[in-house]
Design an enzyme around this catalytic site. Structure first.
Site, mmCIF file in Angstrom:
data_model
loop_
_atom_site.group_PDB
_atom_site.id
_atom_site.type_symbol
_atom_site.label_atom_id
_atom_site.label_comp_id
_atom_site.label_asym_id
_atom_site.label_seq_id
_atom_site.Cartn_x
_atom_site.Cartn_y
_atom_site.Cartn_z
ATOM 1 N N GLY A 5 2.337 2.616 10.759
ATOM 2 C CA GLY A 5 3.306 3.690 10.594
ATOM 3 C C GLY A 5 3.979 4.115 11.889
ATOM 4 O O GLY A 5 4.653 5.144 11.943
ATOM 5 N N HIS A 47 -9.679 1.498 4.575
ATOM 6 C CA HIS A 47 -8.398 1.676 5.284
ATOM 7 C C HIS A 47 -8.588 2.657 6.442
ATOM 8 O O HIS A 47 -9.352 3.612 6.335
ATOM 9 C CB HIS A 47 -7.324 2.187 4.310
ATOM 10 C CG HIS A 47 -5.958 2.148 4.915
ATOM 11 N ND1 HIS A 47 -5.497 3.149 5.738
ATOM 12 C CD2 HIS A 47 -4.986 1.210 4.856
ATOM 13 C CE1 HIS A 47 -4.279 2.826 6.149
ATOM 14 N NE2 HIS A 47 -3.951 1.660 5.634
ATOM 15 N N LYS A 71 0.144 4.279 -0.432
ATOM 16 C CA LYS A 71 -0.475 5.505 0.103
ATOM 17 C C LYS A 71 -0.193 6.670 -0.851
ATOM 18 O O LYS A 71 -0.118 6.460 -2.059
ATOM 19 C CB LYS A 71 0.000 5.764 1.531
ATOM 20 C CG LYS A 71 -0.158 4.511 2.417
ATOM 21 C CD LYS A 71 0.045 4.743 3.878
ATOM 22 C CE LYS A 71 -0.146 3.421 4.613
ATOM 23 N NZ LYS A 71 -0.117 3.565 6.059
ATOM 24 N N GLU A 101 -6.875 5.025 7.489
ATOM 25 C CA GLU A 101 -6.630 6.447 7.163
ATOM 26 C C GLU A 101 -7.839 7.052 6.465
ATOM 27 O O GLU A 101 -8.138 8.234 6.656
ATOM 28 C CB GLU A 101 -5.355 6.578 6.322
ATOM 29 C CG GLU A 101 -4.110 6.381 7.188
ATOM 30 C CD GLU A 101 -2.920 5.783 6.483
ATOM 31 O OE1 GLU A 101 -2.888 5.782 5.241
ATOM 32 O OE2 GLU A 101 -2.005 5.294 7.179
ATOM 33 N N GLU A 158 -5.644 -4.495 10.565
ATOM 34 C CA GLU A 158 -4.604 -3.483 10.773
ATOM 35 C C GLU A 158 -4.903 -2.708 12.048
ATOM 36 O O GLU A 158 -5.677 -1.747 12.026
ATOM 37 C CB GLU A 158 -4.576 -2.511 9.584
ATOM 38 C CG GLU A 158 -4.278 -3.177 8.274
ATOM 39 C CD GLU A 158 -3.669 -2.200 7.272
ATOM 40 O OE1 GLU A 158 -2.560 -2.468 6.792
ATOM 41 O OE2 GLU A 158 -4.278 -1.143 7.010
ATOM 42 N N SER A 185 3.246 -1.791 10.407
ATOM 43 C CA SER A 185 4.696 -1.869 10.645
ATOM 44 C C SER A 185 5.294 -3.240 10.310
ATOM 45 O O SER A 185 6.191 -3.714 11.007
ATOM 46 C CB SER A 185 5.040 -1.452 12.078
ATOM 47 O OG SER A 185 4.649 -0.105 12.298
ATOM 48 N N ASN A 213 0.871 -1.172 0.000
ATOM 49 C CA ASN A 213 0.000 0.000 0.000
ATOM 50 C C ASN A 213 0.916 1.231 0.000
ATOM 51 O O ASN A 213 1.473 1.592 1.025
ATOM 52 C CB ASN A 213 -0.886 -0.029 1.261
ATOM 53 C CG ASN A 213 -1.720 1.230 1.407
ATOM 54 O OD1 ASN A 213 -1.820 2.027 0.478
ATOM 55 N ND2 ASN A 213 -2.310 1.415 2.572
HETATM 56 P P1 PGA Z 1 2.708 0.578 7.643
HETATM 57 O O1 PGA Z 1 1.242 0.772 6.966
HETATM 58 O O2 PGA Z 1 3.251 -0.725 7.113
HETATM 59 O O3 PGA Z 1 3.501 1.760 7.204
HETATM 60 O O4 PGA Z 1 2.487 0.521 9.122
HETATM 61 C C1 PGA Z 1 0.379 -0.311 6.775
HETATM 62 C C2 PGA Z 1 -0.924 0.171 6.187
HETATM 63 O O5 PGA Z 1 -1.412 1.240 6.569
HETATM 64 O O6 PGA Z 1 -1.515 -0.503 5.309
#
Ligand code: PGA
Length: 249
Positions: free
Chosen positions: A170, A95, A11, A97, A164, A209, A9
């Site tokens: 992140g 997601h 983003k 976000e 998640e 992460s 992903n």
């Molecule tokens: P990350 O993001 O691996 O940077 O923690 C995962 C995601 O939001 O899909």
């Protein structure tokens, strides 16, 4: 036997030039991977550049979001048919976000998932609790609500779930393999209630992460069927190492 999926992903990262550069280096590194599905979700503006380079190979494309109408006066939105037209076979829906910054709810995520499946896309449906929800002991209630509301009327065929935990995205804080397995097992039991035996075929990805050095221990857990990778998917070497976890790269 569930075939694992490793999904990137990206983003809001990478122009079309940067996308081309990534794929040119990445593609040969994973060309021999057969037992894992590889998916990349670039920004919409990079889909075409990616599609040109990925045609006929073993890497699939995903949208990072989608709208639930087929066409019309919805400025800024992209329809499921448009994603199909842009060579996507997957789409990420719900997601955290999108939920946190753009008003996504269980209801809108549900409409998106159904519309995406109707257009023939496989949905990667994201769920997960926040830190406050976990600390208040509400993790399972949240996961139950997100699956029952979010997946109402969504078919098992063409569905992938991504767990998640928001506190792990992140932040560098990964859920331990045991925490991931506990949540995945709970999600699988919810899926059994909804879909019966078909729940066994639904891949449940872990996200938050994920890195080359924690992927193997996460993948060793029974109900962890792959990963949705943000930060570590932006670099060719680290995403290739995640795709080829457990092997020398
Ligand atoms: P990350 O993001 O691996 O940077 O923690 C995962 C995601 O939001 O899909």
């Amino acid at each position: 036997m569930r075939v694992p999926i490793m999904a990137a992903n990206w983003k809001m990262n990478k122009t079309s030039g940067e996308t081309r550069e990534f794929i040119k280096t990445f593609k040969p590194l994973v060309a021999d991977v057969r037992e894992t599905e590889i998916v990349i979700a670039p920004p919409f503006t990079s889909l075409q550049a990616a599609a040109d380079l990925l045609e006929g190979g073993n890497i699939r494309l995903a949208g990072q979001d989608v709208f639930y109408e087929v066409s019309g006066a919805y400025t800024g939105e992209v329809s499921p048919l448009m994603l199909k037209d842009a060579a996507c076979s997957y789409v990420i829906v719900g997601h955290s976000e999108r939920r946190q910054y753009f008003g996504e709810t269980d209801e809108t995520a549900n409409r998106k998932a159904k519309a995406a499946q109707d257009a023939g896309l496989t949905v990667i449906f994201c769920i997960g609790e926040t830190l406050e929800e976990r600390e208040a002991g509400n993790t399972f209630d949240v996961l139950k609500r997100q699956t029952t509301e979010g997946l109402r009327g969504v078919r098992a065929d063409g569905l992938v779930v991504a767990y998640e935990p928001v506190w792990a995205i992140g932040t560098g804080k990964t859920a331990s393999p045991e925490q991931a397995q506990e949540a995945h097992r709970f999600i699988r039991s919810e899926l059994v209630t909804m879909y019966g035996g078909a729940a066994d075929t639904i891949r449940i990805l872990y996200g938050g992460s994920v890195k080359p050095d924690n992927i193997s221990s996460l993948m060793s857990k029974e109900d962890v069927d792959g990963a949705l990778v943000g930060g570590a998917s932006l670099k060719v070497d680290s995403f290739a190492a995640i795709v080829k976890y457990g092997q020398e790269t």
